[in-house]
Design an enzyme around this catalytic site. Structure first.
Site, PDB file in Angstrom:
ATOM      1  N   LYS B  79       0.672  -1.104   0.028  1.00  0.00           N
ATOM      2  CA  LYS B  79      -0.043   0.114  -0.112  1.00  0.00           C
ATOM      3  C   LYS B  79       0.870   1.194  -0.035  1.00  0.00           C
ATOM      4  O   LYS B  79       1.921   1.312   0.608  1.00  0.00           O
ATOM      5  CB  LYS B  79      -0.984  -0.065   1.269  1.00  0.00           C
ATOM      6  CG  LYS B  79      -1.899   1.042   1.443  1.00  0.00           C
ATOM      7  CD  LYS B  79      -2.899   0.563   2.724  1.00  0.00           C
ATOM      8  CE  LYS B  79      -3.899   1.834   2.782  1.00  0.00           C
ATOM      9  NZ  LYS B  79      -4.729   1.487   3.780  1.00  0.00           N
ATOM     10  N   SER B 154      -9.755   1.858   3.275  1.00  0.00           N
ATOM     11  CA  SER B 154      -8.804   2.602   2.252  1.00  0.00           C
ATOM     12  C   SER B 154      -7.708   1.593   1.437  1.00  0.00           C
ATOM     13  O   SER B 154      -7.161   1.986   0.653  1.00  0.00           O
ATOM     14  CB  SER B 154      -8.087   3.432   2.952  1.00  0.00           C
ATOM     15  OG  SER B 154      -7.212   3.057   4.105  1.00  0.00           O
ATOM     16  N   SER B 178      -9.831  -0.557   7.515  1.00  0.00           N
ATOM     17  CA  SER B 178      -9.367  -0.490   5.996  1.00  0.00           C
ATOM     18  C   SER B 178      -8.711  -1.751   5.753  1.00  0.00           C
ATOM     19  O   SER B 178      -8.436  -1.595   4.265  1.00  0.00           O
ATOM     20  CB  SER B 178      -8.208   0.961   5.986  1.00  0.00           C
ATOM     21  OG  SER B 178      -9.238   1.997   6.204  1.00  0.00           O
TER      22      SER B 178
END
Lengths: 97, 512
Positions: B79, B154, B178
């Protein structure tokens, strides 16, 4: 429902170091009012004699070893600066007009 | 089986036996990304050359009989909020779109030490704020099961690249759900570890007392292995738990005897999608067939989770994001235009004889901060900075922030009490399956309620996991949420493996 005024939101935008457009100020006033009245739900919880919990793991006094380490080299620290000279970050004039 | 379909565990055994090389595996992943990422948009950056060079180096070490790490030769996606030395790390924000960190986060170093092959950086909600990955300033990610839908957020890119079989392992972060919510929406496995289990050093912070980095994968075994590789005490993170790291991959296949599962009555109330409830109840019955005992429990302060979270998280965000000032790194506004505009404003006030107005004007430095931040941050980030600044400001601190910290303790105490009677708490990960892109973007509160079942684990600091447990009638994946007491990730992983042995939901893949 508690509502925030546009003036309050504008004041917060200064504290938050954000410059909001007229349109953003309107949307923000409406949305923050909605969210703030939702979180007021917490008022119904009795929290007398409850200790606040600031962290998931309640650690205290985590000390780093008191030793000298090499710091990030100046060039590496300045490498991402939008404006710099050989030694410093450059910003608009702070003193005087 | 094509190489891209294999799990990390399967790949490792093929790599060890010499059946395949890491270069072949990495090429298979890169090909798959090239073929499908145009439609999915999971990656912000693919590091083809570096990945192949890393893979070749692992192959060389393996051939030479050198000692290898836990993930030797396995492709991993990261990420894009973990600082990676020399690689642009953006947080999916205009603010950081050119930021090249001068150091690497501990987790990146651990991946390197484990000989993993980092293939790319995945898309996310800007600064990890959001539940749909629609807040990214740098691109759209779509749900591989249906590209009209969001992948969740997210860690939307992190989940989508797994579902689309582009990589076997992917790193996510979880501040309020998330990792777990996108895992649920995309039909993959995601684990938020106990707070402190994985070092946060070098993670671009959102809400420091809630943020955790964690593994995402397609199977329980892979998740266990990946967690093992990234865990451990780190002196560079003062909140890192100084406890031994269990060998999760060695125990994951051991069934749990006499398992007591808690069902929270508050989790099955209003707002829960019917198909999601059905899949979750069926999953619980799988455990019952395996001998687990189901106990009804109550977490009475659960319903205050979202309100508590949306005070604490923005408060911490407003403080953490103060570092983005346009001076040290990140976006800076065009100074000449800014100064010209400021002068015009001043002239107008002077002409109008408004002395107070002149006094209250921004100085050039303040205006530079305000303008740079206004241009660099997207709407959701601004909203949270504003909320946090408001709830921390004089006059509101006690009513909001301090109150939320007290309720946070009550939420934690509910868990402590519940875990005296049950081993795991099980329920839905999200109240609904993946939703249509754009359907909640103008209603922040509706988006915040996505985290209803997940935020309390972050507030309490306990580990929690989402595993695929079924599908809706419309063919969308549903996630089963499991929570355990602090430092009991082992229990979550073993329970996930037990379920996976009895079902094949985790093996379903979308047609691309």
């Amino acid at each position: 429902m508690s509502s925030l005024t546009r003036e309050e939101v504008e004041k917060v935008s200064l504290l938050a170091r954000l410059r909001l457009s007229e349109e953003e100020l309107s949307t923000m006033t409406e949305q923050m009012s909605q969210i703030v009245s939702y979180v007021e739900l917490l008022e119904e919880v009795n929290t007398d004699d409850v200790e606040p919990m600031a962290h998931a793991v309640e650690q205290h006094n985590v000390f780093a070893e008191d030793a000298v380490h090499e710091s990030l080299p100046r060039d590496a620290a300045l490498a991402n600066a939008p404006k710099r000279d050989d030694e410093c970050f450059r910003v608009p004039a702070v003193l005087g007009d | 089986m094509a190489l891209y379909e294999a799990s990390a565990t399967q790949l490792l055994s093929q790599l060890e036996s010499g059946e395949v090389t890491s270069v072949e595996v990495t090429k298979a992943c890169l090909d798959r990304i090239r073929q499908h990422d145009g439609a999915v948009g999971a990656f912000l950056k693919v590091m083809d050359e570096k990945a192949l060079a890393q893979a070749a180096e692992v192959d060389r070490k393996r051939k030479a009989g050198e000692e290898l790490g836990l993930l030797a030769g396995v492709p991993v996606a990261v990420k894009d909020l973990l600082c990676t030395e020399g690689e642009v790390t953006t947080c999916a924000s205009k603010m950081l779109k050119d930021f090249v960190p001068p150091y690497s986060s501990t987790v990146i170093k651990k991946l390197q030490a484990a000989d993993a092959v980092i293939v790319g950086k995945t898309n996310m909600d800007e600064f990890a704020m959001g539940g749909s990955t629609e807040n990214s300033a740098l691109g759209k990610t779509r749900n591989p099961w249906n590209t009209d839908l969001v992948p969740g957020g997210s860690s939307g890119g992190a989940a989508a690249c797994l579902a689309a079989q582009m990589v076997p392992l992917s790193i996510g972060t979880d501040t309020g759900g998330s990792i777990r919510q996108p895992a649920s929406f995309c039909g993959v496995v995601g684990l938020k570890p106990t707070y402190g289990r994985v070092s946060r050093f070098g993670l671009i912070a959102f809400a420091s007392s809630l943020d955790q980095i964690g593994p995402m994968a397609r199977t329980a075994e892979d998740t266990a292995l990946f967690l093992e590789a990234m865990s451990g005490h780190d002196p560079q993170d003062s909140t890192s738990a100084n406890v031994p790291c269990p060998l999760f991959s060695k125990t994951v296949d051991q069934p749990l005897e006499g398992l007591r599962i808690g069902l929270v009555k508050e989790h099955f109330g209003e707002g829960l999608d019917g198909d999601v409830e059905k899949a979750v109840r069926e999953a619980v019955s799988v455990y019952e067939k395996l001998g687990a005992k189901v106990v009804d429990i109550s977490l009475p302060h659960n319903k205050y989770g979202i309100a508590t979270y949306y005070i604490i998280a923005p408060s911490e965000a407003s403080s953490n994001l103060a570092r983005f000032d346009g001076a040290h790194y990140g976006h800076r506004c065009d100074e000449a235009t800014m100064l010209e505009e400021l002068q015009k404003e001043k002239d107008a006030l002077v002409a109008a004889g408004d002395e107070l107005g002149v006094k209250r004007m921004d100085t050039p430095l303040i205006r530079m901060y305000r303008q740079s931040r206004a241009e660099g941050f997207g709407p959701e980030v601004k909203r949270r900075i504003m909320l946090g600044t408001y709830t921390l400001s004089a006059g509101y601190y006690d009513a909001f922030y301090l109150k939320a910290l007290k309720v946070r303790r009550l939420i934690r105490e509910d868990y402590d009490k519940a875990f005296k009677t049950v081993d795991l708490i099980v329920g839905p990960t999200a109240p609904n399956p993946a939703f249509a892109a754009g359907s909640k973007t103008n209603d922040p509160l509706a988006m915040y309620l996505e985290d209803l079942y997940t935020v309390t684990a972050n507030l309490a600091g306990i580990p929690a996991m989402s595993i695929p447990c079924g599908f809706t009638s419309g063919g969308l994946p549903v996630g089963l949420h499991m929570q355990a007491p602090a430092l009991e990730e082992d229990r979550l992983l073993r329970a996930a493996y037990m379920f996976q042995k009895e079902t094949d939901w985790h093996a379903k893949t979308p047609s691309l």
